[in-house]
Scaffold this motif. Structure first.
Motif, PDB file in Angstrom:
ATOM      1  N   ILE A 149      22.936  73.474  36.659  1.00 15.10           N
ATOM      2  CA  ILE A 149      24.352  73.845  36.692  1.00 15.10           C
ATOM      3  C   ILE A 149      24.936  73.719  35.294  1.00 15.10           C
ATOM      4  CG2 ILE A 149      26.633  73.165  37.566  1.00 15.10           C
ATOM      5  CD1 ILE A 149      25.142  71.886  39.958  1.00 15.10           C
ATOM      6  N   ARG A 150      25.837  74.633  34.952  1.00 16.70           N
ATOM      7  CA  ARG A 150      26.587  74.541  33.696  1.00 16.70           C
ATOM      8  C   ARG A 150      28.043  74.914  33.975  1.00 16.70           C
ATOM      9  NH1 ARG A 150      26.227  74.955  27.804  1.00 16.70           N
ATOM     10  NH2 ARG A 150      24.044  74.412  28.004  1.00 16.70           N
ATOM     11  N   PHE A 151      28.936  74.126  33.402  1.00 12.88           N
ATOM     12  CA  PHE A 151      30.367  74.396  33.504  1.00 12.88           C
ATOM     13  C   PHE A 151      30.946  74.330  32.097  1.00 12.88           C
ATOM     14  CE2 PHE A 151      34.670  72.252  34.516  1.00 12.88           C
ATOM     15  CZ  PHE A 151      35.344  73.456  34.497  1.00 12.88           C
ATOM     16  N   ASN A 152      31.333  75.493  31.566  1.00 10.02           N
ATOM     17  CA  ASN A 152      31.951  75.577  30.246  1.00 10.02           C
ATOM     18  C   ASN A 152      33.453  75.389  30.384  1.00 10.02           C
ATOM     19  OD1 ASN A 152      29.543  76.168  28.767  1.00 10.02           O
ATOM     20  ND2 ASN A 152      29.632  78.248  29.555  1.00 10.02           N
ATOM     21  N   LEU A 153      33.998  74.460  29.623  1.00 13.14           N
ATOM     22  CA  LEU A 153      35.427  74.162  29.686  1.00 13.14           C
ATOM     23  C   LEU A 153      36.152  75.080  28.713  1.00 13.14           C
ATOM     24  CD1 LEU A 153      33.837  71.435  30.476  1.00 13.14           C
ATOM     25  CD2 LEU A 153      36.101  70.450  30.357  1.00 13.14           C
ATOM     26  N   THR A 154      36.862  76.050  29.236  1.00 16.35           N
ATOM     27  CA  THR A 154      37.475  77.086  28.393  1.00 16.35           C
ATOM     28  C   THR A 154      39.001  76.994  28.327  1.00 16.35           C
ATOM     29  OG1 THR A 154      37.468  78.578  30.293  1.00 16.35           O
ATOM     30  CG2 THR A 154      35.590  78.711  28.796  1.00 16.35           C
ATOM     31  N   ASP A 155      39.608  76.084  29.094  1.00 14.69           N
ATOM     32  CA  ASP A 155      41.067  75.946  29.051  1.00 14.69           C
ATOM     33  C   ASP A 155      41.520  75.444  27.689  1.00 14.69           C
ATOM     34  OD1 ASP A 155      41.064  76.710  31.667  1.00 14.69           O
ATOM     35  OD2 ASP A 155      41.921  74.868  32.469  1.00 14.69           O
ATOM     36  N   ASN A 156      42.805  75.585  27.411  1.00 12.16           N
ATOM     37  CA  ASN A 156      43.403  75.023  26.205  1.00 12.16           C
ATOM     38  C   ASN A 156      43.792  73.572  26.504  1.00 12.16           C
ATOM     39  OD1 ASN A 156      44.880  74.278  23.995  1.00 12.16           O
ATOM     40  ND2 ASN A 156      46.341  75.958  24.101  1.00 12.16           N
ATOM     41  N   TYR A 157      43.119  72.642  25.848  1.00  9.85           N
ATOM     42  CA  TYR A 157      43.375  71.220  26.096  1.00  9.85           C
ATOM     43  C   TYR A 157      44.138  70.570  24.948  1.00  9.85           C
ATOM     44  CZ  TYR A 157      40.013  71.865  29.871  1.00  9.85           C
ATOM     45  OH  TYR A 157      39.372  72.306  31.005  1.00  9.85           O
ATOM     46  N   SER A 158      44.866  71.361  24.175  1.00 10.78           N
ATOM     47  CA  SER A 158      45.666  70.816  23.075  1.00 10.78           C
ATOM     48  C   SER A 158      46.640  69.772  23.610  1.00 10.78           C
ATOM     49  CB  SER A 158      46.454  71.918  22.376  1.00 10.78           C
ATOM     50  OG  SER A 158      45.566  72.791  21.707  1.00 10.78           O
ATOM     51  N   GLY A 159      46.731  68.664  22.903  1.00  6.71           N
ATOM     52  CA  GLY A 159      47.631  67.586  23.301  1.00  6.71           C
ATOM     53  C   GLY A 159      47.037  66.619  24.312  1.00  6.71           C
TER      54      GLY A 159
END
Length: 197
Positions: A149-159
């Motif tokens: 399994i692979r889950f790429n974290l693509t959201d904007n996590y600024s802050g």
């Protein structure tokens, strides 16, 4: 071939993989590029991300400090979950940190293993997850090194100063994985862990 997940997706881990009793949870990231430098871009300052695992009971509670596996407590009290060591830069390809889970040795009262990432000394260094890129979590079968399994974290996590990346959890006698990918504010893993006590 690995199954690529999207945020919120859940998948069977052991049901379709007969005999799977041990997994490697690999977490990775790279420093993001920022404006500046000779060619208009330069590498961001080193961001020291720390992967941790919280072993939670049926009520989603962390019962006991040995159930927090992290850079300063590398093994759960029962020995079923082991952190392989701290990577302080995120440089290079592949996993930056790994947590090994012996699924068949996880005590019956543990129902979830929550995988989280914090930035070490984020407040004094003024760092957040907007300063990293290419973050991912993957589950590997150590017997044949097959990525399941692979889950790429693509959201904007600024802050955001902590990420709840994903969780392994029990369901009807099997282990499943849930892709969470939620950013939050917790300058240290101990502070994040308090939310589950």
């Amino acid at each position: 071939m690995a199954i690529s997940l999207v945020k919120g997706q859940k998948i069977d881990l052991t049901k379709g993989n007969a005999g799977l009793s041990k997994v490697i949870v690999g977490l990775g990231w790279d420093p993001a590029e920022v404006k500046g430098g000779f060619f208009g871009m330069k590498k961001a300052a080193n961001v020291d991300c720390d992967a941790s695992a919280l072993l939670l009971d049926e009520k989603g509670k962390l019962s006991g400090e040995r159930n927090l596996v992290c850079f300063y407590n590398k093994q759960s009290g029962d020995g079923s979950v082991v952190h392989t060591g701290d990577n302080i830069t995120g440089e290079g390809d592949g996993d930056d940190e790994q947590i090994i889970v012996q699924l068949d040795k996880v005590p019956a009262h543990i129902h979830k293993i929550l995988c989280v990432v914090n930035i070490y000394e984020c407040e004094s260094r003024r760092q957040d997850f907007g300063m990293i890129k290419s973050a991912f979590i993957r589950i590997v079968n150590p017997v044949n090194n097959q990525e399941l399994i692979r889950f790429n974290l693509t959201d904007n996590y600024s802050g955001k100063t902590a990420l709840v990346v994903g969780e392994l959890y029990r369901n009807s006698g099997e282990w499943k994985f849930s892709a969470i990918g939620e950013g939050t504010h917790a300058p240290h893993v101990d502070i994040l862990a308090r939310q589950y006590q």
